[in-house]
Design a protein around this motif. Structure first.
Motif, short mmCIF file in Angstrom:
data_model
loop_
_atom_site.label_atom_id
_atom_site.label_comp_id
_atom_site.label_asym_id
_atom_site.label_seq_id
_atom_site.Cartn_x
_atom_site.Cartn_y
_atom_site.Cartn_z
N GLY A 16 24.18 -80.19 21.70
CA GLY A 16 25.37 -79.75 20.96
C GLY A 16 26.65 -79.99 21.77
N GLN A 17 26.62 -80.31 22.97
CA GLN A 17 27.94 -80.52 23.91
C GLN A 17 28.48 -81.96 23.42
OE1 GLN A 17 24.62 -80.93 24.72
NE2 GLN A 17 24.35 -81.80 26.75
N LEU A 18 27.88 -82.93 22.30
CA LEU A 18 28.35 -83.98 22.00
C LEU A 18 29.06 -83.74 20.64
CD1 LEU A 18 25.60 -86.62 22.43
CD2 LEU A 18 27.63 -86.10 24.21
N SER A 19 30.38 -84.08 20.48
CA SER A 19 31.05 -84.32 19.35
C SER A 19 30.54 -85.18 18.30
CB SER A 19 32.40 -84.80 19.44
OG SER A 19 32.55 -86.05 19.78
N LEU A 20 30.82 -84.85 17.24
CA LEU A 20 30.05 -85.77 16.14
C LEU A 20 30.33 -87.44 16.12
CD1 LEU A 20 30.44 -83.49 12.92
CD2 LEU A 20 28.14 -84.87 13.59
N PRO A 21 31.44 -87.74 16.47
CA PRO A 21 31.58 -89.13 16.81
C PRO A 21 30.79 -89.49 18.20
CG PRO A 21 33.84 -88.18 16.47
CD PRO A 21 32.92 -87.03 16.65
N GLU A 22 30.73 -88.75 19.24
CA GLU A 22 30.05 -88.78 20.43
C GLU A 22 28.35 -88.93 19.93
OE1 GLU A 22 32.74 -86.93 23.88
OE2 GLU A 22 31.35 -85.57 22.88
N LEU A 23 28.12 -88.26 19.22
CA LEU A 23 26.61 -88.18 18.90
C LEU A 23 26.40 -89.45 18.14
CD1 LEU A 23 23.66 -86.95 18.45
CD2 LEU A 23 24.70 -85.70 16.61
N ALA A 24 27.03 -89.70 17.03
CA ALA A 24 26.86 -91.02 16.47
C ALA A 24 26.89 -92.30 17.32
CB ALA A 24 27.77 -91.10 15.07
N ASP A 25 27.88 -92.44 18.26
CA ASP A 25 27.78 -93.66 19.02
C ASP A 25 26.54 -93.47 19.95
OD1 ASP A 25 29.33 -95.62 20.35
OD2 ASP A 25 29.01 -94.30 22.18
N ALA A 26 26.25 -92.28 20.53
CA ALA A 26 25.21 -92.42 21.23
C ALA A 26 23.72 -92.64 20.67
CB ALA A 26 25.04 -90.79 21.82
N CYS A 27 23.59 -92.22 19.61
CA CYS A 27 22.53 -92.64 18.53
C CYS A 27 22.52 -94.08 18.46
CB CYS A 27 22.46 -91.93 17.37
SG CYS A 27 21.99 -90.10 17.50
N VAL A 28 23.75 -94.73 18.09
CA VAL A 28 23.65 -96.22 17.73
C VAL A 28 23.25 -96.91 19.27
CG1 VAL A 28 25.03 -98.07 17.24
CG2 VAL A 28 25.18 -95.83 15.98
N TRP A 38 24.24 -79.61 11.49
CA TRP A 38 24.48 -78.26 11.41
C TRP A 38 25.85 -78.26 10.59
CZ3 TRP A 38 22.38 -73.42 12.99
CH2 TRP A 38 20.89 -73.47 13.20
N ARG A 39 25.91 -77.27 9.99
CA ARG A 39 26.82 -76.85 8.99
C ARG A 39 28.38 -76.74 9.98
NH1 ARG A 39 25.90 -72.48 4.74
NH2 ARG A 39 28.06 -73.62 3.81
N GLU A 40 28.00 -75.91 10.81
CA GLU A 40 29.45 -75.38 11.57
C GLU A 40 30.15 -76.61 12.16
OE1 GLU A 40 26.79 -71.81 11.09
OE2 GLU A 40 26.44 -74.10 11.65
N ARG A 43 31.55 -78.84 9.12
CA ARG A 43 32.59 -78.29 8.53
C ARG A 43 33.96 -78.56 9.28
NH1 ARG A 43 31.56 -72.54 5.51
NH2 ARG A 43 30.78 -73.43 3.47
N ALA A 44 33.84 -78.11 10.85
CA ALA A 44 34.79 -78.44 11.79
C ALA A 44 35.36 -79.67 11.56
CB ALA A 44 34.31 -77.83 13.07
N TYR A 45 34.51 -80.80 11.57
CA TYR A 45 34.92 -82.15 11.47
C TYR A 45 35.18 -82.52 10.33
CZ TYR A 45 34.76 -87.10 12.82
OH TYR A 45 35.01 -88.38 12.93
N GLY A 46 34.78 -81.93 9.37
CA GLY A 46 35.01 -82.13 7.77
C GLY A 46 33.92 -82.80 6.98
N VAL A 47 33.29 -82.12 6.06
CA VAL A 47 32.30 -82.85 5.49
C VAL A 47 32.23 -84.33 4.97
CG1 VAL A 47 30.76 -82.58 3.48
CG2 VAL A 47 31.51 -80.23 4.82
N GLU A 48 33.34 -84.72 4.36
CA GLU A 48 33.56 -86.07 3.99
C GLU A 48 33.80 -86.87 5.07
OE1 GLU A 48 32.84 -87.03 1.08
OE2 GLU A 48 32.71 -85.12 0.10
N ALA A 49 34.46 -86.55 6.12
CA ALA A 49 34.54 -87.23 7.26
C ALA A 49 33.32 -87.59 7.82
CB ALA A 49 35.68 -86.80 8.28
N THR A 50 32.42 -86.41 8.04
CA THR A 50 31.14 -86.44 8.60
C THR A 50 30.34 -87.44 7.61
OG1 THR A 50 31.35 -84.38 9.30
CG2 THR A 50 29.07 -85.21 9.38
#
Length: 295
Positions: A16-28, A38-40, A43-50
């Motif tokens: 959870g300490q990783l932002s969504l872009p950081e998580l995506a990059d780390a997974c790749v 998770w929804r929270e 939603r903070a990043y934006g559903v469509e952006a996610t």
């Protein structure tokens, strides 16, 4: 992607300490192709952006957590809860996942009526299940350990979850099997078989049970291999029941969150291979087992 990690999914809360872009990059970078969101933070990043982010990274969203909290008695609160769950379904569909995990909710303030609370969950499912099915989303009722029954989840066992789910078609409502919540229940393996026979295992999640539990108990999910649960055994139960989907590791753990997120992700993937994928080494007949080291 390593074949050992083909079915591995990391739940967003594990790192959870990783932002969504950081998580995506780390997974790749780690060869991980599946994530549970998770929804929270979505939603903070934006559903469509996610949705664009995970799609561009080539990631599959295995689940969205969470809907639910459907036990209120107040009409206004119930209407608000249904509205929020309709939104959760829409978010799941936008993210491309077919599974929305539901946590039922606890007892309303001042109530001691567990049965009535569960029936209100069923009433809400009657509204939500067809709506979700029309959008290609399944509802996965997650039973939580009984220590959460009062404040978070009046559905404490797989048997109770299935009793609710079986009122609806399997393509609409099933269950989430989470080792952290069901490992203690000696009836759970039979209930997993029951769920599998009807095609109702919609999600399978792992976390270990370590003690002492932290104050508040919510963030006590242990890293795989650190606690009392035999992960291979539970994977065997769901596979014997016909489950072939992803295996999602969902950890709520303050100590893990205090560490570098990429390091935790790598460790979690390694523990998954060690404690879930690979078979235990069994000495051959006649082989000499070395004595334990003496310190």
């Amino acid at each position: 992607m390593s074949t050992d990690l083909a079915r591995f999914s990391v739940n967003q809360m594990t790192v959870g300490q990783l932002s969504l872009p950081e998580l995506a990059d780390a997974c790749v970078r780690s060869g991980i192709g599946n994530v549970g969101l998770w929804r929270e933070p979505v939603r903070a990043y934006g559903v469509e952006a996610t949705a664009r982010l995970v799609r561009d990274a080539g990631l599959t969203v295995t689940t969205l957590c969470r809907g639910g909290f459907l036990t209120a008695t107040d009409p206004v609160e119930r209407a608000e809860a249904l509205g929020d769950n309709h939104a959760a379904v829409d978010e799941a569909a936008a993210l491309g996942t077919d599974t929305l995990v539901l946590v039922s909710g606890g007892l309303p303030a001042g109530s001691k009526d567990l049965h009535g609370a569960r029936e209100r969950v069923a009433d809400a499912l009657a509204v939500l299940a067809p709506y979700a099915a029309d959008r290609g989303v399944r509802l996965a009722i997650e039973p939580l350990h009984p220590m959460y029954a009062a404040d978070r989840c009046v559905v404490s066992t797989l048997a109770q979850a299935l009793d609710l789910a079986e009122r609806f078609p399997a393509r609409q409502v099933g269950v989430t099997v989470d080792t952290y919540h069901v490992w203690w229940d000696d009836r759970a393996p039979a209930q997993i078989a029951r769920a599998g026979a009807a095609g109702r295992i919609h999600a399978f999640q792992l976390a270990d049970w370590t003690t002492p539990l932290p104050e508040g108990v919510l963030n006590g999910r242990g890293q795989l291999g650190d606690g009392a649960i035999d992960m291979r055994e539970w994977k065997g139960y769901v596979e014997a029941a016909g489950y072939t989907g992803c295996v999602e590791v969902e950890l709520f753990n303050e100590r893990l969150w205090a560490r570098d997120g990429r390091e935790v992700l790598a460790e979690t993937a390694e523990r998954f291979v060690e404690h879930v994928v690979r078979r235990k080494e069994i000495p051959e007949a006649g082989a000499t087992i070395p004595p334990p080291a003496v310190s």
